[in-house]
Design a protein around this motif. Structure first.
Motif, PDB file in Angstrom:
ATOM      1  N   ASP A  89       7.379   3.630 -18.866  1.00  0.00           N
ATOM      2  CA  ASP A  89       8.129   4.768 -19.395  1.00  0.00           C
ATOM      3  C   ASP A  89       9.292   5.040 -18.452  1.00  0.00           C
ATOM      4  O   ASP A  89       9.082   5.267 -17.252  1.00  0.00           O
ATOM      5  N   ASN A  90      10.514   5.028 -18.971  1.00  0.00           N
ATOM      6  CA  ASN A  90      11.708   5.197 -18.151  1.00  0.00           C
ATOM      7  C   ASN A  90      12.447   6.463 -18.584  1.00  0.00           C
ATOM      8  O   ASN A  90      12.729   6.645 -19.777  1.00  0.00           O
ATOM      9  N   PHE A  91      12.770   7.328 -17.607  1.00  0.00           N
ATOM     10  CA  PHE A  91      13.294   8.657 -17.899  1.00  0.00           C
ATOM     11  C   PHE A  91      14.763   8.772 -17.483  1.00  0.00           C
ATOM     12  O   PHE A  91      15.212   8.126 -16.536  1.00  0.00           O
ATOM     13  N   GLU A 147       3.487   8.993 -22.143  1.00  0.00           N
ATOM     14  CA  GLU A 147       4.466   9.954 -22.657  1.00  0.00           C
ATOM     15  C   GLU A 147       5.495   9.246 -23.533  1.00  0.00           C
ATOM     16  O   GLU A 147       5.937   9.773 -24.564  1.00  0.00           O
ATOM     17  N   GLY A 148       5.875   8.040 -23.127  1.00  0.00           N
ATOM     18  CA  GLY A 148       6.845   7.285 -23.908  1.00  0.00           C
ATOM     19  C   GLY A 148       6.322   6.878 -25.270  1.00  0.00           C
ATOM     20  O   GLY A 148       7.043   6.931 -26.272  1.00  0.00           O
ATOM     21  N   TYR A 152      17.713   4.987 -14.370  1.00  0.00           N
ATOM     22  CA  TYR A 152      16.418   5.656 -14.535  1.00  0.00           C
ATOM     23  C   TYR A 152      16.037   6.349 -13.223  1.00  0.00           C
ATOM     24  O   TYR A 152      15.504   5.705 -12.319  1.00  0.00           O
ATOM     25  N   ARG A 167      10.458   6.716 -13.230  1.00  0.00           N
ATOM     26  CA  ARG A 167       9.747   5.802 -14.115  1.00  0.00           C
ATOM     27  C   ARG A 167       8.255   5.991 -13.885  1.00  0.00           C
ATOM     28  O   ARG A 167       7.819   6.292 -12.771  1.00  0.00           O
ATOM     29  N   VAL A 219      12.248  11.056 -21.858  1.00  0.00           N
ATOM     30  CA  VAL A 219      11.988   9.632 -22.009  1.00  0.00           C
ATOM     31  C   VAL A 219      13.231   8.974 -22.594  1.00  0.00           C
ATOM     32  O   VAL A 219      13.722   9.370 -23.651  1.00  0.00           O
ATOM     33  N   TYR A 220      13.727   7.979 -21.885  1.00  0.00           N
ATOM     34  CA  TYR A 220      14.943   7.286 -22.291  1.00  0.00           C
ATOM     35  C   TYR A 220      14.591   5.981 -23.004  1.00  0.00           C
ATOM     36  O   TYR A 220      14.991   5.742 -24.140  1.00  0.00           O
ATOM     37  N   ARG A 221      13.795   5.159 -22.311  1.00  0.00           N
ATOM     38  CA  ARG A 221      13.379   3.882 -22.885  1.00  0.00           C
ATOM     39  C   ARG A 221      11.918   3.604 -22.559  1.00  0.00           C
ATOM     40  O   ARG A 221      11.413   4.041 -21.527  1.00  0.00           O
ATOM     41  N   VAL A 222      11.264   2.862 -23.450  1.00  0.00           N
ATOM     42  CA  VAL A 222       9.860   2.483 -23.288  1.00  0.00           C
ATOM     43  C   VAL A 222       9.768   0.969 -23.400  1.00  0.00           C
ATOM     44  O   VAL A 222      10.305   0.379 -24.342  1.00  0.00           O
TER      45      VAL A 222
END
Length: 457
Positions: free
Chosen positions: A383-385, A100-101, A365, A368, A391-394
């Protein structure tokens, strides 16, 4: 009451039956080590359409490799061309192989692309590691709510993981080498305007005491499994700073111990903040500490749910971006994302784990989803939400093989912040001569006393 008792008995019987089935399944898998499975639990055969090949052993050392230049490792696949490229325009065609990221990153940056090359399964492990992985099939157990290990040997703890925590232990105890270091690694951030900023330059030593070839017995339940030391020289405000991190198998009783030497104060202090969601020391506000190498540190803040395996695109055999002659930093670190010309993506089978924040715990997060290669446990994507579920960071790793010994370098990490458009590249040794395998340093080198004794400004 009788109905309740019957229900309890029925649950006990069904639970016992399930455990029996699991035990039989495990015994069958153990019997197929060497034929259907590798000792570290990967499927030996390729996939149905042949896009993932069978595992046939380590790659041959390229003729262009020069042992006199151990930090430089030439690309054995330099002549290969991409099979196809995944872009924002055709990503729906490959959605099943994209996290998703990664889909969000493609949508965010039209210039971002993933050149997908032929897959090469290049995992290479020393004999002792392989033997220990086989011992762990029956010997290794989790304890203390899966936050510790008991009876394990220095190999893959759980070749056939049954829980998310077991996959995470495989990640934490990944094998690169017993000891390796670099004279110069660089941390950098490329901001949303495309400006590159150096966030840290240091000499770095990494040591896994459990993988000392002299240690042949089980790992002690409170053993230190990883030690890291950084001696910073740049930027000027960091010059003279030192950090040491020591991680224990016992996450409950011992956990992580970290120290910093601050030259301005001429003293060493405990640094408990080098953990969890504290901003990474070289992250420039773009990455947190425990997303280095996809996940780095204690498991106690999350519930980890194993979701099975999938075929996904992940960075692999990324020699090109670690070659100063081909992709020096000013070529590799382009605005918005790493230069796609310097990257290599391959399709591999990965273990998928969903991490959900435990009640009462705190982390930037809340959720994740982590993807780890079946052959190289330190390789994959995170993938961090955020709290809104976006999605916040990948994060992903850039792995290569150590030609001079069995093992891999999997610690160079890239984190993309989708909220700001900036990205962070960590432990980049390209311009500093690369990683060099060593015989190991005494444990005292990774101590607060050693930092204070060598601290200068």
């Amino acid at each position: 009451m009788k109905r309740f008792a019957c229900s309890v008995i029925a649950l006990a019987i069904s639970g016992g039956a399930a455990l029996s089935v699991q035990a039989e399944d495990m015994q069958e898998k153990i019997s197929q080590i060497g034929t259907k499975y590798t000792p570290w639990g990967a499927e030996k055969e390729g996939n149905a359409d042949g896009s993932i090949p069978a595992y046939t052993g380590p790659i041959a050392v390229p003729a262009t490799y020069d042992p006199a230049k151990p930090g430089y490792r030439p690309d054995p696949f330099a002549d290969e061309k991409p099979l196809y490229s995944v872009t924002s325009e055709n990503m729906e065609q490959y959605a099943d192989q994209l996290t998703e990221g990664m889909q969000a990153l493609l949508r965010m940056h039209p210039t971002f692309r993933m050149d997908v090359y032929p897959t090469h399964r290049t995992a290479s492990y020393p004999d002792l590691y392989v033997e220990n992985a086989e011992k762990n099939l029956t010997a290794c157990k989790t304890v203390n709510d899966e936050l510790g290990l008991s009876g394990c040997y220095a190999g893959t703890p759980f070749p056939f993981p049954k829980t998310g925590n077991e996959v995470m232990w495989n990640r934490l105890l990944k094998f690169d080498q017993f000891a390796f270091e670099t004279p110069v690694f660089t941390g950098s951030v490329v901001d949303a305007r495309g400006r590159r900023n150096i966030t840290g330059v240091a000499a770095m030593s990494i040591q896994y005491p459990i993988y000392d070839p002299k240690n042949t017995g089980p790992i002690a339940d409170d053993a230190i499994y990883e030690m890291v030391r950084n001696d910073f020289t740049d930027p000027p405000r960091k010059n003279g700073q030192k950090t040491v991190v020591r991680d224990s198998i016992d996450m409950v009783g011992t956990g992580r111990r970290a120290w910093q030497y601050l030259p301005g104060q001429r003293r060493v202090k405990l640094a408990p903040d080098i953990s969890y969601d504290t901003p990474s020391p070289t992250g420039g506000g773009v990455a947190v500490t425990d997303e280095l190498a996809i996940f780095y540190g204690a498991l106690d803040r999350y519930d980890f749910k194993l979701q099975g395996k999938k075929e996904m695109f992940i960075p692999y055999n990324t020699y090109k971006i670690q070659d100063q002659a081909v992709c020096p930093d000013d070529v590799a670190e382009t605005p918005d994302h790493l230069n796609p010309d310097c990257m290599r993506w391959e399709k591999h089978r990965v273990w998928v784990v969903e991490a959900t924040l435990k009640e009462g715990k705190r982390h930037v997060y809340p959720r994740r989803v982590l993807y780890f290669d079946e052959d190289l446990w330190g390789t994959g994507i995170g993938d961090n939400f955020d709290a809104a579920g976006n999605v916040y960071r990948v994060t992903h790793n850039l792995p290569i093989t150590f030609y001079e010994a069995n093992g891999h370098a999997t610690d160079q990490t890239v984190t993309y912040d989708l909220s700001t458009g900036a990205y962070h590249r960590s432990q980049n040794t390209t311009m500093g001569g690369g990683w060099v395998i060593t015989d190991g340093r005494p444990d005292t080198f990774f101590s607060p006393q050693a930092m204070s004794g060598g601290g200068i400004r």
